[in-house]
Write a protein that holds these residues in place. Structure first.
Motif, PDB file in Angstrom:
ATOM      1  N   GLY A   1       0.822   0.540   1.666  1.00 30.45           N
ATOM      2  CA  GLY A   1       0.603  -0.090   0.364  1.00 30.45           C
ATOM      3  C   GLY A   1       1.869  -0.535  -0.345  1.00 30.45           C
ATOM      4  N   ASN A   2       3.034  -0.344   0.262  1.00 30.35           N
ATOM      5  CA  ASN A   2       4.299  -0.750  -0.338  1.00 30.35           C
ATOM      6  C   ASN A   2       4.326  -2.269  -0.550  1.00 30.35           C
ATOM      7  OD1 ASN A   2       7.063  -0.567  -1.180  1.00 30.35           O
ATOM      8  ND2 ASN A   2       7.659  -1.248   0.864  1.00 30.35           N
ATOM      9  N   VAL A   3       4.760  -2.695  -1.736  1.00 32.39           N
ATOM     10  CA  VAL A   3       4.930  -4.124  -2.030  1.00 32.39           C
ATOM     11  C   VAL A   3       6.423  -4.381  -2.117  1.00 32.39           C
ATOM     12  CG1 VAL A   3       4.506  -5.968  -3.686  1.00 32.39           C
ATOM     13  CG2 VAL A   3       2.738  -4.254  -3.259  1.00 32.39           C
ATOM     14  N   PHE A   4       6.891  -5.414  -1.396  1.00 29.55           N
ATOM     15  CA  PHE A   4       8.317  -5.726  -1.399  1.00 29.55           C
ATOM     16  C   PHE A   4       8.526  -7.230  -1.367  1.00 29.55           C
ATOM     17  CE2 PHE A   4       6.974  -5.311   2.958  1.00 29.55           C
ATOM     18  CZ  PHE A   4       7.668  -6.292   3.649  1.00 29.55           C
ATOM     19  N   GLU A   5       9.722  -7.655  -1.744  1.00 31.27           N
ATOM     20  CA  GLU A   5      10.077  -9.071  -1.791  1.00 31.27           C
ATOM     21  C   GLU A   5      11.021  -9.414  -0.660  1.00 31.27           C
ATOM     22  OE1 GLU A   5      11.955  -9.502  -5.568  1.00 31.27           O
ATOM     23  OE2 GLU A   5      10.059  -9.652  -6.639  1.00 31.27           O
TER      24      GLU A   5
END
Length: 80
Positions: free
Chosen positions: A12-16
């Motif tokens: 579920g990690n959100v990264f750019e």
């Protein structure tokens, strides 16, 4: 240089990810768990609908795109 957001389907990690060129290769791995199961996330904007300092307002235009569907375009005030 576009910035894209990704969400790991495992943790579920959100990264750019900032891309310097269109041809840049990207190893699609979550920086938290190293999973390769990612999805692109539509980023939020920080634009506030309403009047600008000059009094111009965002103009919304709706038109028919195909049978039973419509499309909306935004004309956002700002420098020409």
């Amino acid at each position: 240089m576009p910035i894209f957001e990704f969400r790991c389907l495992i943790c579920g990690n959100v990264f750019e990810k900032l891309f310097n060129t269109r041809q840049e290769e990207f190893v699609a791995l979550c920086p938290e768990c190293n999973a390769e199961y990612l999805e692109r996330v539509i980023s939020r904007t920080n634009y506030i609908m309403g009047s600008s300092q000059g009094g111009d307002k965002t103009k919304l235009t709706s038109k028919s795109c195909s049978t039973g569907n419509s499309c909306i375009s935004f004309e956002i005030p700002g420098p020409e």
